[in-house]
Design a protein around this motif. Structure first.
Motif, PDB file in Angstrom:
ATOM      1  N   GLY A 105       0.786  -1.240   0.000  1.00 24.08           N
ATOM      2  CA  GLY A 105       0.000   0.000   0.000  1.00 24.08           C
ATOM      3  C   GLY A 105       0.813   1.284   0.000  1.00 24.08           C
ATOM      4  N   ASN A 106       2.134   1.190   0.112  1.00 18.68           N
ATOM      5  CA  ASN A 106       2.932   2.420   0.081  1.00 18.68           C
ATOM      6  C   ASN A 106       2.965   2.994  -1.332  1.00 18.68           C
ATOM      7  OD1 ASN A 106       3.797   2.557   2.828  1.00 18.68           O
ATOM      8  ND2 ASN A 106       5.117   0.791   2.423  1.00 18.68           N
ATOM      9  N   SER A 107       3.204   4.292  -1.423  1.00 16.85           N
ATOM     10  CA  SER A 107       3.307   4.948  -2.731  1.00 16.85           C
ATOM     11  C   SER A 107       4.558   5.813  -2.704  1.00 16.85           C
ATOM     12  CB  SER A 107       2.078   5.827  -2.968  1.00 16.85           C
ATOM     13  OG  SER A 107       1.988   6.807  -1.943  1.00 16.85           O
ATOM     14  N   SER A 108       4.947   6.355  -3.863  1.00 23.87           N
ATOM     15  CA  SER A 108       6.139   7.225  -3.836  1.00 23.87           C
ATOM     16  C   SER A 108       5.877   8.410  -2.917  1.00 23.87           C
ATOM     17  CB  SER A 108       6.535   7.662  -5.247  1.00 23.87           C
ATOM     18  OG  SER A 108       5.411   8.202  -5.882  1.00 23.87           O
ATOM     19  N   ALA A 109       4.618   8.891  -2.904  1.00 25.59           N
ATOM     20  CA  ALA A 109       4.306  10.036  -2.025  1.00 25.59           C
ATOM     21  C   ALA A 109       4.412   9.633  -0.559  1.00 25.59           C
ATOM     22  CB  ALA A 109       2.913  10.559  -2.334  1.00 25.59           C
ATOM     23  N   SER A 110       3.944   8.437  -0.194  1.00 27.34           N
ATOM     24  CA  SER A 110       3.976   8.064   1.233  1.00 27.34           C
ATOM     25  C   SER A 110       5.415   7.849   1.701  1.00 27.34           C
ATOM     26  CB  SER A 110       3.083   6.854   1.521  1.00 27.34           C
ATOM     27  OG  SER A 110       3.658   5.660   1.054  1.00 27.34           O
ATOM     28  N   LEU A 111       6.269   7.315   0.813  1.00 28.07           N
ATOM     29  CA  LEU A 111       7.679   7.121   1.208  1.00 28.07           C
ATOM     30  C   LEU A 111       8.376   8.479   1.380  1.00 28.07           C
ATOM     31  CD1 LEU A 111       8.615   4.061  -1.043  1.00 28.07           C
ATOM     32  CD2 LEU A 111       7.931   4.061   1.366  1.00 28.07           C
ATOM     33  N   ALA A 112       8.064   9.404   0.461  1.00 25.08           N
ATOM     34  CA  ALA A 112       8.649  10.746   0.576  1.00 25.08           C
ATOM     35  C   ALA A 112       8.143  11.432   1.839  1.00 25.08           C
ATOM     36  CB  ALA A 112       8.301  11.579  -0.666  1.00 25.08           C
ATOM     37  N   LEU A 113       6.880  11.181   2.164  1.00 24.09           N
ATOM     38  CA  LEU A 113       6.290  11.788   3.367  1.00 24.09           C
ATOM     39  C   LEU A 113       6.989  11.289   4.629  1.00 24.09           C
ATOM     40  CD1 LEU A 113       4.160  13.464   4.817  1.00 24.09           C
ATOM     41  CD2 LEU A 113       2.551  11.557   4.525  1.00 24.09           C
ATOM     42  N   GLU A 114       7.271   9.994   4.684  1.00 25.03           N
ATOM     43  CA  GLU A 114       7.984   9.451   5.858  1.00 25.03           C
ATOM     44  C   GLU A 114       9.318  10.181   6.040  1.00 25.03           C
ATOM     45  OE1 GLU A 114       6.362   4.818   5.621  1.00 25.03           O
ATOM     46  OE2 GLU A 114       8.494   5.235   5.299  1.00 25.03           O
TER      47      GLU A 114
END
Ligand SMILES: Cc1ncc(COP(=O)(O)O)c(C=O)c1O
Length: 462
Positions: A129-138
């Motif tokens: 369920g991760n996305s490039s946006a969620s990884l960048a957000l972390e």
């Protein structure tokens, strides 16, 4: 703003309201329904709520038609979505502290994410369920709070509950501020029976509890839980001292920064940044729903092992669908603005608004709790006065939350106003005058003395 009329209730309307019983009782009375039929036994609560709704003193489950900005069209529960049902007015009942939900760049980031990745994460973060946006957000969140290892959750509530239940086992202890958010207290109760509430902000009491626990149990863990800015009181703990006590007694500190991160402190670093504690607090958690224009929450810790523990044991992370790409991109863009010069200007505007609103409320005799922040709690005490004042304000199209148990302790009702950076001065003044008139009018109409549970005098905590 058009010509201002102050709204008051008619004496015979108040008499009818008192006679019908809609001001009596509280939710606590319905907390433990009895009887074998789990469905049927919920009916007394529903009947009580319906009575309140019929008399305009049911302040919950309202809906906003359109955007929840400084002005909003608000509908009472159960009213149809037509112009007649919705009341357009100044809005202090939505949480969008820096007004980022309406920021063009945030909206554009959401739109692009929708076009690129669609509306759905399509899986738990632990699966795919991760996305490039969620990884960048972390990564961006880790940099802001200076705790490298960040875990995202679909809600702030899930972050609090998931973290505590993943870290704390039944043999461990939780020491939690008595006014901490329900997500934290419920997480603590779900994790262990060894939960001690400490008096609000009272570090002496925290020390006493830690010393007592450690003197009888040197072997198990202790989690100490507080908030960066208390959501119903707008006050702040002494974080360096809390962390020091945790080190002294071998406990771990958790700070929930749902209300302060982004909206307070240098670079939006919240109370932790303001108190020089960036990178020094054991565990930081927060919610995106107040300042970052989205649902969602996070936990940040310097330990990678804690992230692993959450990945495999925090139910709301593991067994729930991840933040959508739109939500992650929204928060990421909001975070970029929070850390920019524009963010600094928005925070300054928010603080100016908070100070102006508190001053205007004080002119009407209202007593605001805590320190200037986006949260402006107007102390009332009596649930009856709060309900009646809430009705008057709704009728005046001034939208505020009348808060009573279970949001706050019994006898500690208040009106909670939440300020946004984009509230205009005339909206603040108008809101304050209407609040003052409604509360003073309700107190007088109900014959409730402001001397006890005062909105003018010293505050007594519930
Ligand atoms: C201190 C605190 N923690 C956690 C939460 C839960 O966050 P959310 O509503 O985004 O799930 C809230 C929300 O009200 C809160 O006030």
């Amino acid at each position: 703003m058009h010509e201002e009329t102050l709204h008051f209730e008619r004496a015979d309307d108040v008499a009818q309201l008192v006679a019908c019983g809609a001001l009596r009782g509280n939710v606590a009375q319905f907390a433990q329904p009895r009887g074998p039929d789990l469905v049927k036994r919920t009916e007394p609560l529903d009947a009580w709520c319906a009575l309140r709704a019929a008399h305009g003193v049911w302040q919950y489950a309202r809906a906003v038609d359109g955007a929840p900005g400084p002005e909003a069209r608000v509908r009472e529960e159960g009213t149809a979505s037509d112009a007649a049902g919705a009341m357009a007015g100044v809005n202090f009942a939505s949480q969008d502290y820096l007004s980022l939900a309406s920021h063009p760049a945030v909206r554009e980031a959401a739109r692009l994410a929708l076009l690129e990745a669609g509306p759905h994460s399509a899986g738990s973060a632990v699966l795919q369920g991760n996305s490039s946006a969620s990884l960048a957000l972390e990564a961006a969140l880790g940099a802001l709070v200076r705790c490298e290892h960040v875990t995202l959750f679909p809600t702030g509530w899930g972050a609090a509950f998931g973290l505590i239940t993943a870290l704390v086992t039944p043999r461990d202890y939780v020491v939690v501020d008595q006014l901490a958010h329900a997500s934290l207290r419920q997480g603590a109760s779900a994790a262990t029976r060894n939960v001690a509430l400490h008096r609000h902000l009272d570090t002496g009491h925290v020390r006493e509890l830690l010393a007592a626990i450690r003197s009888r149990d040197p072997d198990n863990g202790i989690l100490v839980v507080t908030e960066g800015l208390f959501s119903m009181d707008s006050d702040v703990p002494d974080l360096p001292l809390m962390q020091h006590l945790c080190r002294e007694y071998g406990a771990t500190l958790l700070v929930d920064v749902a209300h302060d991160l982004g909206a307070l402190g240098p670079g939006g670093s919240g109370s932790i940044g303001e108190q020089g504690m960036l990178g020094k607090v054991d565990i930081v958690m927060g919610a995106f729903s107040k300042t970052f224009a989205s649902n969602g929450g996070f936990v940040a810790c310097a330990s990678r092992a804690v992230k692993r523990q959450l990945q495999l044991f925090a139910g709301p992370h593991l067994f729930s669908n991840a933040l959508s790409p739109v939500q992650a991109a929204t928060v990421l863009e909001a975070l970029r603005i929070v850390g920019s010069g524009e963010g600094e200007a928005l925070r300054a505007g928010l603080l100016r608004n908070a100070v102006a609103l508190r001053a205007a409320l004080a002119e009407t005799g209202m007593r605001c709790l805590g320190l200037p922040s986006a949260i402006v709690p107007v102390w009332i005490g009596s649930e009856q006065v709060a309900r009646l004042a809430g009705r008057t304000l709704a009728r005046a199209n001034v939208h505020v939350n009348a808060v009573e148990f279970p949001g706050v302790p019994l006898g500690a009702a208040r009106l909670r106003l939440q300020v946004m950076a984009e509230h205009r001065v005339e909206q603040l003044r108008h809101g304050a005058r209407q609040v003052g008139a409604a509360v003073n009018g309700a107190g007088a109409a109900l014959g409730v003395e402001p001397a006890h549970g005062p909105w003018r005098g010293e505050r007594s905590r519930g």
